[in-house]
Design a protein around this motif. Structure first.
Motif: not given
Length: 221
Positions: A19-22, A24-37, A214-218
């Motif tokens: 998904l190209g989610a690179r 990193a966001l601050e959270a109590p667990f690993p959390l990442y953001r990409g374009a719309g995801v 599957l995630a990329r297709e979704l």
């Protein structure tokens, strides 16, 4: 924004890559953001999954969510790397039967927590587009890695479940309480019997790769 949740580091890494989610966001667990995801690595188990889903839904919130990961097959017709599109999930280790409730039934009066039917239909379309083998069914969730063939047979008979794992029903329960659309999809790694731990390790990477596809297709919808 669409959120994708996974419990294991290998699963989450495959989703991030696909998904190209690179970011990193601050959270109590690993959390990442990409374009719309968003991609969240919840950690293993019901409490870890529920707390991560609740955090994301309260903080952002996404428009819709998918919880993707691996599972052990209870149905002998499921083969390694098959996808199970969960119509619902039940917590097999919840037992309030002394109070007149059915096995797996929570204090909310609900045992089977459903996937959103529209999102599940999208997942089916995505699996078809990718040529990935799949079927629909029910998932049994519990806070124990199941490696006992007799207990696997018991769970299949008791709950009509096709697969077993450790997060799905808890994630769907949180989504149900938030009135948030979420669908649960699992890729089979093992048969929940004596060799389950070995099979889990053997198929985890390839199952995660397929879930990434599957995630990329979704994400294209």
């Amino acid at each position: 924004m669409t959120a994708f949740f996974a419990a294991e580091p290998e699963e989450a890494e495959a989703l991030k890559e696909a998904l190209g989610a690179r970011e990193a966001l601050e959270a109590p667990f690993p959390l990442y953001r990409g374009a719309g995801v968003l991609v969240a690595e919840t950690g293993v188990g019901k409490v870890a999954a529920a707390s991560a889903v609740a955090h994301v839904l309260a903080r952002f919130p996404p428009r819709e969510s998918f919880f993707l990961g691996v599972a052990g097959a209870l149905d002998p017709g499921l083969k390694a790397l098959d996808l199970l599109l969960a119509e619902g999930a039940v917590q097999w280790d919840v037992d309030l039967t002394p109070f007149g409730r059915k096995p797996g039934e929570t204090a909310f009066g609900l045992g089977l927590f459903p996937s959103d039917p529209h999102l599940l239909a999208r997942a089916e379309g995505a699996a078809r587009a990718l040529g990935l083998p799949f079927r629909r069914g029910v998932v049994a969730t519990g806070d124990r890695f199941l490696a006992d063939g007799k207990e696997a047979e018991r769970l299949r008979a008791l709950f009509g479940a096709q697969a077993v794992e450790m997060e799905g029903a808890a994630a769907l329960m949180v989504a149900w309480r938030y009135r948030h659309p979420m669908a649960l999809v699992r890729a089979v790694t093992d048969g929940a019997g004596a060799g389950a731990a070995w099979d889990f390790q053997a198929f985890l990477r390839e199952a995660s790769r397929r879930l990434g596809l599957l995630a990329r297709e979704l994400s294209l919808y």
